[in-house]
Scaffold this active site. Sequence first.
Site, PDB file in Angstrom:
ATOM      1  N   GLU A 102       0.841  -1.213   0.000  1.00  0.00           N
ATOM      2  CA  GLU A 102       0.000   0.000   0.000  1.00  0.00           C
ATOM      3  C   GLU A 102       0.870   1.256   0.000  1.00  0.00           C
ATOM      4  O   GLU A 102       1.899   1.311   0.656  1.00  0.00           O
ATOM      5  CB  GLU A 102      -0.924   0.031   1.217  1.00  0.00           C
ATOM      6  CG  GLU A 102      -1.890  -1.136   1.325  1.00  0.00           C
ATOM      7  CD  GLU A 102      -2.858  -1.261   0.158  1.00  0.00           C
ATOM      8  OE1 GLU A 102      -2.934  -0.324  -0.664  1.00  0.00           O
ATOM      9  OE2 GLU A 102      -3.521  -2.307   0.063  1.00  0.00           O
ATOM     10  N   GLY A 103       0.397   2.268  -0.713  1.00  0.00           N
ATOM     11  CA  GLY A 103       1.170   3.502  -0.872  1.00  0.00           C
ATOM     12  C   GLY A 103       0.925   4.520   0.237  1.00  0.00           C
ATOM     13  O   GLY A 103       0.079   4.319   1.129  1.00  0.00           O
ATOM     14  N   THR A 133      -5.498   7.563  -4.726  1.00  0.00           N
ATOM     15  CA  THR A 133      -5.577   8.169  -3.391  1.00  0.00           C
ATOM     16  C   THR A 133      -4.696   9.430  -3.331  1.00  0.00           C
ATOM     17  O   THR A 133      -4.951  10.317  -2.523  1.00  0.00           O
ATOM     18  CB  THR A 133      -5.130   7.188  -2.291  1.00  0.00           C
ATOM     19  OG1 THR A 133      -3.835   6.693  -2.614  1.00  0.00           O
ATOM     20  CG2 THR A 133      -6.092   6.036  -2.136  1.00  0.00           C
ATOM     21  N   PHE A 134      -3.685   9.502  -4.199  1.00  0.00           N
ATOM     22  CA  PHE A 134      -2.839  10.704  -4.303  1.00  0.00           C
ATOM     23  C   PHE A 134      -3.714  11.889  -4.722  1.00  0.00           C
ATOM     24  O   PHE A 134      -3.641  12.981  -4.146  1.00  0.00           O
ATOM     25  CB  PHE A 134      -1.739  10.411  -5.342  1.00  0.00           C
ATOM     26  CG  PHE A 134      -0.616  11.402  -5.403  1.00  0.00           C
ATOM     27  CD1 PHE A 134      -0.784  12.640  -5.996  1.00  0.00           C
ATOM     28  CD2 PHE A 134       0.639  11.091  -4.904  1.00  0.00           C
ATOM     29  CE1 PHE A 134       0.270  13.549  -6.081  1.00  0.00           C
ATOM     30  CE2 PHE A 134       1.695  11.982  -4.984  1.00  0.00           C
ATOM     31  CZ  PHE A 134       1.500  13.213  -5.575  1.00  0.00           C
TER      32      PHE A 134
HETATM   33  O1  GFB Z   1       0.220   7.622  -2.838  1.00  0.00           O
HETATM   34  P1  GFB Z   1      -0.104   6.567  -3.766  1.00  0.00           P
HETATM   35  O2  GFB Z   1      -0.185   5.232  -3.202  1.00  0.00           O
HETATM   36  O3  GFB Z   1      -1.415   6.874  -4.571  1.00  0.00           O
HETATM   37  O4  GFB Z   1       0.964   6.633  -4.939  1.00  0.00           O
HETATM   38  P2  GFB Z   1      -2.267   5.969  -5.596  1.00  0.00           P
HETATM   39  C1  GFB Z   1       2.070   5.869  -4.888  1.00  0.00           C
HETATM   40  C2  GFB Z   1       3.339   6.701  -4.927  1.00  0.00           C
HETATM   41  O5  GFB Z   1       3.615   7.071  -6.270  1.00  0.00           O
HETATM   42  C3  GFB Z   1       3.334   8.013  -4.150  1.00  0.00           C
HETATM   43  C4  GFB Z   1       4.315   8.294  -6.306  1.00  0.00           C
HETATM   44  O6  GFB Z   1       3.571   7.861  -2.792  1.00  0.00           O
HETATM   45  C5  GFB Z   1       4.473   8.751  -4.844  1.00  0.00           C
HETATM   46  O7  GFB Z   1       5.706   8.312  -4.345  1.00  0.00           O
HETATM   47  N1  GFB Z   1       3.524   9.273  -7.053  1.00  0.00           N
HETATM   48  C6  GFB Z   1       2.295   9.128  -7.591  1.00  0.00           C
HETATM   49  C7  GFB Z   1       3.954  10.513  -7.341  1.00  0.00           C
HETATM   50  N2  GFB Z   1       1.920  10.247  -8.226  1.00  0.00           N
HETATM   51  C8  GFB Z   1       2.937  11.137  -8.082  1.00  0.00           C
HETATM   52  C9  GFB Z   1       3.140  12.479  -8.488  1.00  0.00           C
HETATM   53  O8  GFB Z   1       2.311  13.117  -9.140  1.00  0.00           O
HETATM   54  N3  GFB Z   1       4.312  13.066  -8.122  1.00  0.00           N
HETATM   55  C10 GFB Z   1       5.265  12.410  -7.402  1.00  0.00           C
HETATM   56  N4  GFB Z   1       6.365  13.066  -7.061  1.00  0.00           N
HETATM   57  N5  GFB Z   1       5.112  11.140  -7.009  1.00  0.00           N
HETATM   58  C11 GFB Z   1      -2.007   3.343  -5.384  1.00  0.00           C
HETATM   59  C12 GFB Z   1      -0.808   2.450  -5.102  1.00  0.00           C
HETATM   60  O9  GFB Z   1      -1.505   4.591  -5.797  1.00  0.00           O
HETATM   61  O10 GFB Z   1      -2.765   2.825  -6.429  1.00  0.00           O
HETATM   62  C13 GFB Z   1      -1.184   1.024  -4.921  1.00  0.00           C
HETATM   63  O11 GFB Z   1      -0.179   2.846  -3.909  1.00  0.00           O
HETATM   64  C14 GFB Z   1      -2.010   0.550  -6.096  1.00  0.00           C
HETATM   65  O12 GFB Z   1      -0.005   0.243  -4.843  1.00  0.00           O
HETATM   66  C15 GFB Z   1      -3.188   1.490  -6.286  1.00  0.00           C
HETATM   67  O13 GFB Z   1      -1.184   0.511  -7.254  1.00  0.00           O
HETATM   68  C16 GFB Z   1      -4.031   1.101  -7.492  1.00  0.00           C
HETATM   69  O14 GFB Z   1      -3.579   5.697  -4.983  1.00  0.00           O
HETATM   70  O15 GFB Z   1      -2.247   6.731  -6.867  1.00  0.00           O
END
Ligand code: GFB
Length: 398
Positions: free
Chosen positions: A47-48, A358-359
């Site tokens: 999980e991110g 979730t970002f």
């Molecule tokens: O936070 P996060 O889990 O959101 O994204 P999701 C995973 C990581 O990707 C972040 C990088 O902690 C960042 O390190 N990242 C994503 C970015 N977008 C950006 C951006 O715009 N800028 C930068 N600097 N870094 C989840 C995943 O991602 O989605 C799960 O964690 C799974 O593993 C799921 O794949 C479907 O919710 O987008």
Amino acid sequence: SVFTIIICVLLQTPTLNSDIYCDSENETCTRDISGEKFIFYDVNPPEGFNLRRDVYMRFAIMLAEAKRNGRKRNWHLVLPPWHNLYHWKNDKSDPIPWSSFFDTVLLKSYTSVVELHEVFSNIQELKIDRLYVLQNYPNAFENGDFTEKWKVADTCNNYERSFWGYKNISVKEEICINFQGKISQLWDVIALHPADKHVMFSHGEIPLHDTYGTKTYWDCRRSMVFNKQLIEKSEQYISKYLNCHTKLCSNYLSVHWRRQDFAQYRKNKVPSIAGTARQIDKAIKNFNSYIYKVYVATDAPFSVLRQLETELTYYGYTVFYYLPSDDDIETFKDGGLAIIDQIICSHAAYFIGTHESTFTYRIQEEREILGFYSTTTFNRFCPDKGQCEKPSKWTIVH
Ligand code: GFB
């Protein structure tokens, strides 16, 4: 002796913050003056960062709500350090404390939280009394209904313990629990062993919020403020490159363009590069055609970002993105750099995010807190072809 018994009786006067242990054989009583109790939790390794932030809120709200009713005064929530996150390729070594990303004074003002290193300020080794390994029921909809329940499990799924890289943490007993439903049920699990002082839950992502999107939710969410250094760095960028000097900027649009696994495994949910540029241009024309600056936050490889930049330049826009220096990478790490992207996106006049990221959700919440009209916030990229449902709107509640 009579003297010891008297001491025992005196000490046994119930107090909220003390635990008394009497050893009848030796006729001695010891009083643990702290009597403090701690909840630890961990999250499924893949999980991110941004889902983990939501898991934190579930635990923090569970504790804050219990305290609000005058209970659990001696309980504290331990902030699990950021360690070995799957997406953070450059930060694989030391556990990172929450203070690297958040204003912990504000977190503490919401409820009683402590960093893991603070737990170690006066002990060398930690033995967790009980580790409850949470696991899903094999069938969540038994008899066609999703009901709230938990029970000690007959069989345990595999669980890899890492304790955030700390070698001096161990566990006295491990119990597997099938769990489904609201997080406040965890108090009943804790009550299985009322004398425990250090209780840990693994798979903290399994329990759900008691209520989502309510005032309770937003009170906690508002206390999750990024640390000063990250805010200052982002504001300097906004002021210097995007030429905006207020909180609610009117002169740039921002996008969170999630690629990597999304572009690979969700091809029918995300747009092509040309499609992305087309949608940005259309959004600007509909919203305010005087905007010509576009800030792109993305996890795409640099070569792909440059292709989007070329497309947008063709439409007449100037494209901005945060290019960290070596110093920035060292100071802020992958997590901090992602937060800088989020902060810059939050202040834009208009925002377009990625569906089911979730970002993106956390940026939308930040914009709700800042006070933008929700029409400028809850916008998503659509696939080039096919259906595109509207994003859910989780608007702020005061
Ligand atoms: O936070 P996060 O889990 O959101 O994204 P999701 C995973 C990581 O990707 C972040 C990088 O902690 C960042 O390190 N990242 C994503 C970015 N977008 C950006 C951006 O715009 N800028 C930068 N600097 N870094 C989840 C995943 O991602 O989605 C799960 O964690 C799974 O593993 C799921 O794949 C479907 O919710 O987008």
